[in-house]
Structure formats: C-alpha cells, structure tokens
Scaffold this motif. Structure first.
Motif, short mmCIF file in Angstrom:
data_model
loop_
_atom_site.label_atom_id
_atom_site.label_comp_id
_atom_site.label_asym_id
_atom_site.label_seq_id
_atom_site.Cartn_x
_atom_site.Cartn_y
_atom_site.Cartn_z
N LEU A 52 0.83 -1.20 0.00
CA LEU A 52 0.00 0.00 0.00
C LEU A 52 0.86 1.26 0.00
CD1 LEU A 52 -2.73 1.39 0.14
CD2 LEU A 52 -2.67 1.13 2.64
N SER A 53 1.87 1.30 0.86
CA SER A 53 2.72 2.49 0.93
C SER A 53 3.54 2.64 -0.36
CB SER A 53 3.64 2.42 2.15
OG SER A 53 4.45 1.26 2.12
N LEU A 66 5.58 11.83 -0.06
CA LEU A 66 6.71 11.84 0.87
C LEU A 66 6.47 10.99 2.11
CD1 LEU A 66 9.56 12.88 1.23
CD2 LEU A 66 8.62 14.90 2.38
N PRO A 67 5.34 11.17 2.83
CA PRO A 67 5.10 10.28 3.98
C PRO A 67 4.97 8.82 3.56
CG PRO A 67 3.18 11.67 3.55
CD PRO A 67 4.29 12.20 2.74
N SER A 68 4.43 8.57 2.37
CA SER A 68 4.32 7.20 1.87
C SER A 68 5.70 6.61 1.63
CB SER A 68 3.50 7.17 0.57
OG SER A 68 2.19 7.61 0.80
N LEU A 69 6.63 7.44 1.11
CA LEU A 69 7.99 6.98 0.89
C LEU A 69 8.64 6.57 2.21
CD1 LEU A 69 10.60 6.57 -0.74
CD2 LEU A 69 11.04 9.04 -0.49
N PHE A 70 8.43 7.36 3.25
CA PHE A 70 9.02 7.03 4.55
C PHE A 70 8.45 5.72 5.09
CE2 PHE A 70 10.58 11.35 4.58
CZ PHE A 70 11.76 11.25 5.31
N LEU A 71 7.14 5.55 5.02
CA LEU A 71 6.54 4.31 5.50
C LEU A 71 6.97 3.13 4.65
CD1 LEU A 71 4.69 2.74 7.36
CD2 LEU A 71 2.74 3.41 5.91
N TYR A 72 7.02 3.34 3.35
CA TYR A 72 7.45 2.29 2.43
C TYR A 72 8.89 1.88 2.72
CZ TYR A 72 8.44 0.03 -2.10
OH TYR A 72 8.81 -0.85 -3.09
#
Length: 312
Positions: A52-53, A66-72
C-alpha cells in the motif's frame, strides 16, 4: 567512548545462577509453540503495508508521496526483522515456510538469509564475546560523529555490497562462522539473489522503466535504513561484554505499530535468553522473565539519548 554499561542494572533485577534455567521445562514448551497461522498473518500484514505504501509512493499526490515513501522505506528495511525471525525457523511451524519466507524477506531487505542464518547463530552462541561474536565487527560508536555515521546506513551499504560480491565470487576465507560444507549453498544463494536484482533492472529497462529499481527499492531502502539502525543500536550497545544474556542484551518497550513491523524483536533479551520462543509468544515471555533483566527501556528514543549521553 561508550561506557561498558551506561546504566546500572535495574534494582528489580533478580539474580539467578543459570539464566537459561529460569523457565521450567513445561513453561518453556508452552512458549515454544509455533504457528503457521501467526506467521502467515504477520507476514501478510507486513507485505500489505509495503504494498500500500509503495503504491501511494509511486502514484500518490505530492503531499502524500513523501510520507508514503518514509513508511514504504521503513517497512521495506524492516523486512530484516521478518528474515531474522524466519532464519531462526520460529515464525512458522513448517521449516520450508520459514526458509522460503526468510529468503524472500532477505531479498527485499538486501540480506541473504542463507548466509545470515549461520552468521547469526554465532552471534547467539558468543554474544558480546570479543573475537567470537561476528556482530562485534560492526563499529560501536564512541562519539557523536561515529553515531551519526552508523545511523546514515552508509557503512551498512558498504558492508552489504562488498560482502555480497565477495560471497558471490566464493571469497569466504574470513567467514569463520560458515562451515566449509555450507560454502557452496551460500555462494549459490547469493548469486541467485544478485541475479534476480540484475534481471529486474534489465527487464524494467527494456520495458521503458530504467529507474524502476532505484525508485521502488534503492531509494526507499536508503530512506528506511537509518530507522533500522536506530533500532538495532539499542539491542546491545552499552550492555555488558560477557556471556550473561540478562545483562548483555536490552529489551525496549515500544508502540504496537512498530512491534508489528519488528516482529516483536524489541523483546530482545527474551529472544537471546530463549531463541526458540516464536515472535508471537515473546510478549507473554516478557511478563514471566522481566524481573530478571538488567536492561528494560521505555522506548528507542530513550535508549539512543542515553547512548549519546554516555559518549566521553
């Protein structure tokens, strides 16, 4: 430099003659129960977060990317924790499931589980013993600059790239923890892992996506590594340099979302004391064993603050 033990043992710690005999045989047998269901649920949840991330990183709007990149990146790097658990063959009741999941998790996190299983076995056998524990080959920071260098993940990348290439070319002379009978298997496994990376790069380039591997693996993993280093530094840094698992390892209490991605690896003293206990039983083991531990910390930020404060 960091003091050998930067905090005194907890006043609540109960000394014992033989740490590995704290639990009765019957109690340990109950905690040792492995489960294909527990392993499958945790692996599915971890992969779902990655999927998902990663999707949101690749297709989301700017404010979400950007927050998705960090979680990913964090969830990708923390596949190391899945590999670690499966390398112990405790994540699943089925040995082949453990081995297959360990190899796949290592592929995602840039570890090789075939190599790591033997390496990590020596770490458990000789934890914190100089000249025997292979993990002591990693620099333990003695000042702020060394600490930040470790957190950057750059030494890890250097070690992994050089180590994988040496292994692929059969250069295992310094790997004292690898029995000679395992060399062919380890070399073959590492070559396959590197070959898959090369194949993905070639196929994606042929299909018109030359930056696919960089965008969906190299960059996210580089983003996630500092978070993993932040976690791993807490496991043994500042603990005693002896063979006592009650004092040479630290348990760190943390939030449930992080526990999920870590496969409960934060219960690290419990794990070193009884490596046979699977991840889903570690919280229960903690309740039975915690009064004997010298190092239990409320959060990774707290541990790292103490590590930095102890620099001389």
């Amino acid at each position: 430099m960091v003091s050998e033990v930067f905090q005194p043992p907890s006043p609540a710690a109960v000394p014992v003659a033989n740490p590995r005999q704290i639990l009765a045989t019957r109690d340990l047998a109950a905690l040792n129960e492995r489960s294909n269901l527990e392993g499958s649920v945790r692996l599915t949840a971890h992969l779902a977060i990655i999927g998902l991330s990663g999707y949101l990183w690749g297709t989301g709007s700017t404010w979400l990317a950007l927050p998705s990149l960090f979680l990913y990146g964090i969830s990708l790097a923390f596949m190391f924790c899945a590999m670690h658990e499966c390398a112990h063959r405790t994540a699943f009741a089925n040995a082949k499931l453990n081995d297959g999941a360990a190899w796949f998790a290592g592929l995602l996190s840039f570890y090789n589980s075939t190599f790591y299983r033997r390496y990590h076995k020596w770490h458990h056998r000789y934890t914190r013993i100089a000249g025997k524990d292979p993990e002591l080959g990693d620099l333990e920071p003695e000042n702020v600059l060394q600490y930040l260098w470790q957190l950057s993940g750059i030494p890890w990348w250097q070690g992994k790239i050089v180590g994988h290439l040496k292994t692929a070319f059969g250069q295992l002379d310094n790997c004292y923890f690898l029995p000679e009978a395992t060399h062919a298997e380890v070399i073959r496994s590492t070559r396959l892992q590197l070959g898959i990376g090369v194949a993905i790069a070639l196929i994606s380039t042929t299909l018109g996506h030359p930056w696919f591997l960089a965008k969906y693996w190299l960059l996210p993993l580089a983003v996630g590594q500092p978070f993993l280093r932040f976690i791993l530094l807490a496991e043994h840094t500042g603990c005693s340099s002896d063979d006592n698992p009650l004092t040479n390892t630290r348990t760190t209490l943390t939030l449930s979302p992080l526990q999920l991605l870590m496969w409960n690896m934060s219960y690290h003293t419990e794990h070193h004391l009884y490596p046979s206990i699977p991840f889903h039983r570690l919280p229960k083991a903690h309740q039975q064993l915690k009064t004997h531990f010298a190092h239990i910390e409320p959060g990774y930020l707290n541990v790292n603050q103490k590590i930095v404060a102890a620099f001389k």
